[in-house]
Design a protein around this motif. Sequence first.
Motif, PDB file in Angstrom:
ATOM      1  N   GLY A 148       0.810  -1.223   0.000  1.00  9.22           N
ATOM      2  CA  GLY A 148       0.000   0.000   0.000  1.00  9.22           C
ATOM      3  C   GLY A 148       0.834   1.259   0.000  1.00  9.22           C
ATOM      4  N   TYR A 149       0.207   2.390  -0.128  1.00 12.71           N
ATOM      5  CA  TYR A 149       0.893   3.679  -0.166  1.00 12.71           C
ATOM      6  C   TYR A 149       0.263   4.628   0.833  1.00 12.71           C
ATOM      7  CZ  TYR A 149       2.761   1.684  -4.370  1.00 12.71           C
ATOM      8  OH  TYR A 149       3.373   0.844  -5.228  1.00 12.71           O
ATOM      9  N   LYS A 150       1.062   5.593   1.289  1.00 17.17           N
ATOM     10  CA  LYS A 150       0.644   6.496   2.351  1.00 17.17           C
ATOM     11  C   LYS A 150      -0.514   7.414   1.954  1.00 17.17           C
ATOM     12  CE  LYS A 150       2.312  10.086   5.397  1.00 17.17           C
ATOM     13  NZ  LYS A 150       3.319  11.066   5.635  1.00 17.17           N
ATOM     14  N   LYS A 151      -0.548   7.828   0.711  1.00 13.57           N
ATOM     15  CA  LYS A 151      -1.476   8.878   0.276  1.00 13.57           C
ATOM     16  C   LYS A 151      -2.935   8.586   0.635  1.00 13.57           C
ATOM     17  CE  LYS A 151      -2.738  11.575  -3.743  1.00 13.57           C
ATOM     18  NZ  LYS A 151      -2.521  11.802  -5.148  1.00 13.57           N
ATOM     19  N   SER A 152      -3.418   7.422   0.284  1.00 12.77           N
ATOM     20  CA  SER A 152      -4.835   7.130   0.527  1.00 12.77           C
ATOM     21  C   SER A 152      -5.027   5.967   1.481  1.00 12.77           C
ATOM     22  CB  SER A 152      -5.528   6.829  -0.797  1.00 12.77           C
ATOM     23  OG  SER A 152      -4.937   5.680  -1.377  1.00 12.77           O
ATOM     24  N   ILE A 153      -4.019   5.674   2.290  1.00 10.86           N
ATOM     25  CA  ILE A 153      -4.103   4.499   3.149  1.00 10.86           C
ATOM     26  C   ILE A 153      -5.172   4.640   4.226  1.00 10.86           C
ATOM     27  CG2 ILE A 153      -2.317   5.132   4.831  1.00 10.86           C
ATOM     28  CD1 ILE A 153      -2.941   1.680   3.275  1.00 10.86           C
ATOM     29  N   TYR A 154      -5.376   5.840   4.736  1.00  9.63           N
ATOM     30  CA  TYR A 154      -6.399   6.015   5.760  1.00  9.63           C
ATOM     31  C   TYR A 154      -7.775   5.646   5.220  1.00  9.63           C
ATOM     32  CZ  TYR A 154      -9.427   8.084   9.254  1.00  9.63           C
ATOM     33  OH  TYR A 154     -10.398   8.272  10.197  1.00  9.63           O
ATOM     34  N   LEU A 155      -8.107   6.141   4.034  1.00  8.44           N
ATOM     35  CA  LEU A 155      -9.410   5.827   3.450  1.00  8.44           C
ATOM     36  C   LEU A 155      -9.542   4.343   3.130  1.00  8.44           C
ATOM     37  CD1 LEU A 155      -9.830   8.907   1.091  1.00  8.44           C
ATOM     38  CD2 LEU A 155     -10.931   8.492   3.302  1.00  8.44           C
ATOM     39  N   LEU A 156      -8.456   3.761   2.653  1.00  9.56           N
ATOM     40  CA  LEU A 156      -8.476   2.331   2.359  1.00  9.56           C
ATOM     41  C   LEU A 156      -8.712   1.519   3.631  1.00  9.56           C
ATOM     42  CD1 LEU A 156      -7.885  -0.148   0.491  1.00  9.56           C
ATOM     43  CD2 LEU A 156      -5.512   0.100   1.205  1.00  9.56           C
ATOM     44  N   LEU A 157      -7.986   1.855   4.686  1.00  6.30           N
ATOM     45  CA  LEU A 157      -8.134   1.119   5.933  1.00  6.30           C
ATOM     46  C   LEU A 157      -9.505   1.334   6.553  1.00  6.30           C
ATOM     47  CD1 LEU A 157      -4.602   1.714   7.454  1.00  6.30           C
ATOM     48  CD2 LEU A 157      -5.489  -0.397   6.450  1.00  6.30           C
ATOM     49  N   MET A 158     -10.029   2.538   6.388  1.00  6.46           N
ATOM     50  CA  MET A 158     -11.365   2.806   6.903  1.00  6.46           C
ATOM     51  C   MET A 158     -12.401   1.972   6.147  1.00  6.46           C
ATOM     52  SD  MET A 158     -12.916   4.408   9.247  1.00  6.46           S
ATOM     53  CE  MET A 158     -11.582   5.439   9.768  1.00  6.46           C
ATOM     54  N   HIS A 159     -12.242   1.875   4.849  1.00  7.00           N
ATOM     55  CA  HIS A 159     -13.169   1.085   4.034  1.00  7.00           C
ATOM     56  C   HIS A 159     -13.026  -0.407   4.311  1.00  7.00           C
ATOM     57  CE1 HIS A 159     -15.604  -0.176   0.672  1.00  7.00           C
ATOM     58  NE2 HIS A 159     -14.601  -0.941   0.264  1.00  7.00           N
ATOM     59  N   LEU A 160     -11.796  -0.870   4.414  1.00  5.99           N
ATOM     60  CA  LEU A 160     -11.524  -2.296   4.608  1.00  5.99           C
ATOM     61  C   LEU A 160     -11.895  -2.761   6.010  1.00  5.99           C
ATOM     62  CD1 LEU A 160     -10.283  -4.804   3.251  1.00  5.99           C
ATOM     63  CD2 LEU A 160      -8.087  -4.075   4.144  1.00  5.99           C
ATOM     64  N   GLU A 161     -11.654  -1.921   7.005  1.00  7.20           N
ATOM     65  CA  GLU A 161     -11.938  -2.220   8.401  1.00  7.20           C
ATOM     66  C   GLU A 161     -11.364  -3.586   8.808  1.00  7.20           C
ATOM     67  OE1 GLU A 161     -15.798  -1.712  11.303  1.00  7.20           O
ATOM     68  OE2 GLU A 161     -16.089  -2.578   9.338  1.00  7.20           O
ATOM     69  N   PRO A 162     -10.032  -3.758   8.694  1.00 10.94           N
ATOM     70  CA  PRO A 162      -9.453  -5.082   8.972  1.00 10.94           C
ATOM     71  C   PRO A 162      -9.468  -5.411  10.455  1.00 10.94           C
ATOM     72  CG  PRO A 162      -7.712  -3.503   8.616  1.00 10.94           C
ATOM     73  CD  PRO A 162      -9.001  -2.789   8.344  1.00 10.94           C
ATOM     74  N   TYR A 163      -9.875  -6.624  10.775  1.00 11.53           N
ATOM     75  CA  TYR A 163      -9.809  -7.110  12.144  1.00 11.53           C
ATOM     76  C   TYR A 163      -8.458  -7.766  12.395  1.00 11.53           C
ATOM     77  CZ  TYR A 163     -14.592  -6.359  13.794  1.00 11.53           C
ATOM     78  OH  TYR A 163     -15.761  -5.816  14.248  1.00 11.53           O
ATOM     79  N   HIS A 164      -7.820  -8.278  11.333  1.00 12.21           N
ATOM     80  CA  HIS A 164      -6.520  -8.937  11.433  1.00 12.21           C
ATOM     81  C   HIS A 164      -5.678  -8.537  10.229  1.00 12.21           C
ATOM     82  CE1 HIS A 164      -8.154 -11.412  14.622  1.00 12.21           C
ATOM     83  NE2 HIS A 164      -9.194 -11.656  13.843  1.00 12.21           N
ATOM     84  N   LEU A 165      -4.368  -8.712  10.320  1.00  6.19           N
ATOM     85  CA  LEU A 165      -3.474  -8.373   9.233  1.00  6.19           C
ATOM     86  C   LEU A 165      -3.782  -9.173   7.972  1.00  6.19           C
ATOM     87  CD1 LEU A 165       0.023  -8.043  10.898  1.00  6.19           C
ATOM     88  CD2 LEU A 165      -1.335  -6.261   9.852  1.00  6.19           C
ATOM     89  N   GLN A 166      -4.201 -10.417   8.151  1.00  2.56           N
ATOM     90  CA  GLN A 166      -4.470 -11.273   7.001  1.00  2.56           C
ATOM     91  C   GLN A 166      -5.542 -10.679   6.091  1.00  2.56           C
ATOM     92  OE1 GLN A 166      -2.286 -13.546   6.789  1.00  2.56           O
ATOM     93  NE2 GLN A 166      -3.013 -14.243   4.823  1.00  2.56           N
ATOM     94  N   GLU A 167      -6.516  -9.990   6.645  1.00  3.69           N
ATOM     95  CA  GLU A 167      -7.553  -9.356   5.834  1.00  3.69           C
ATOM     96  C   GLU A 167      -6.959  -8.292   4.929  1.00  3.69           C
ATOM     97  OE1 GLU A 167     -10.921  -7.999   8.089  1.00  3.69           O
ATOM     98  OE2 GLU A 167     -10.863  -9.784   9.362  1.00  3.69           O
ATOM     99  N   TYR A 168      -5.937  -7.598   5.381  1.00  3.37           N
ATOM    100  CA  TYR A 168      -5.263  -6.579   4.559  1.00  3.37           C
ATOM    101  C   TYR A 168      -4.496  -7.240   3.418  1.00  3.37           C
ATOM    102  CZ  TYR A 168      -1.957  -2.930   3.244  1.00  3.37           C
ATOM    103  OH  TYR A 168      -1.201  -2.040   2.545  1.00  3.37           O
ATOM    104  N   PHE A 169      -3.800  -8.328   3.725  1.00  4.58           N
ATOM    105  CA  PHE A 169      -2.986  -8.984   2.696  1.00  4.58           C
ATOM    106  C   PHE A 169      -3.836  -9.722   1.673  1.00  4.58           C
ATOM    107  CE2 PHE A 169       0.236  -8.928   6.212  1.00  4.58           C
ATOM    108  CZ  PHE A 169       0.987  -7.920   5.634  1.00  4.58           C
ATOM    109  N   GLU A 170      -5.066 -10.090   2.025  1.00  7.34           N
ATOM    110  CA  GLU A 170      -5.926 -10.837   1.104  1.00  7.34           C
ATOM    111  C   GLU A 170      -6.774  -9.960   0.215  1.00  7.34           C
ATOM    112  OE1 GLU A 170      -8.148 -13.363   3.685  1.00  7.34           O
ATOM    113  OE2 GLU A 170      -6.481 -14.759   3.958  1.00  7.34           O
ATOM    114  N   MET A 171      -6.720  -8.647   0.414  1.00  5.49           N
ATOM    115  CA  MET A 171      -7.569  -7.772  -0.413  1.00  5.49           C
ATOM    116  C   MET A 171      -7.117  -7.701  -1.846  1.00  5.49           C
ATOM    117  SD  MET A 171      -6.749  -3.894   0.450  1.00  5.49           S
ATOM    118  CE  MET A 171      -5.458  -3.141  -0.486  1.00  5.49           C
TER     119      MET A 171
END
Length: 171
Positions: A148-171
């Motif tokens: 990922g990249y810093k520019k839009s990471i907040y919006l991405l994380l807000m949309h994804l709402e990961p409970y665990h790291l694996q959810e981020y890596f599987e997107m």
Amino acid sequence: MEHLEKRLNNACYSIRVLSKYLDLKTLKTVYYANFESIVRFGIIFFGHSSDTNRIFLVQKRVLRCILKISSRETCRRKFKSNKILTVAAIYIQEILIFTFKNINNFIGNPRSDYNTRNRNINLLYPVHHLTITEKNVHYSCTKIYIKGYKKSIYLLLMHLEPYHLQEYFEM
């Protein structure tokens, strides 16, 4: 980790007491000041640990206090609708910010130190043979920054709402 959990439980208690007297906006301000600031401090070192699930459980308890919902109600979409990052999302965001600020420590070019002004940064994973190496800060920084990249990471994380790291890596 026990010390951190104790501090967060104390913050949870104070938010529970204050929730009887304060509105949602003020409670969120108290949350950011007294809970999230404690979580963010040093999370790049402990965020990959399996013990972060205990921290996440405390965070869900705090969210329930802020929103005045029962302990049986799910928090899955509540983080997103209230613009609060989960512990996993905070970890990812802090890793990306740390890597962005210290990008020169992660760039690898064994042949030359000459700056070619190349826009494609070549990040290298640390050489390792054990899976425990994959849990250190340098490896996590490289892996998450590549994803990922810093520019839009907040919006991405807000949309994804990961409970665990694996959810981020599987997107």
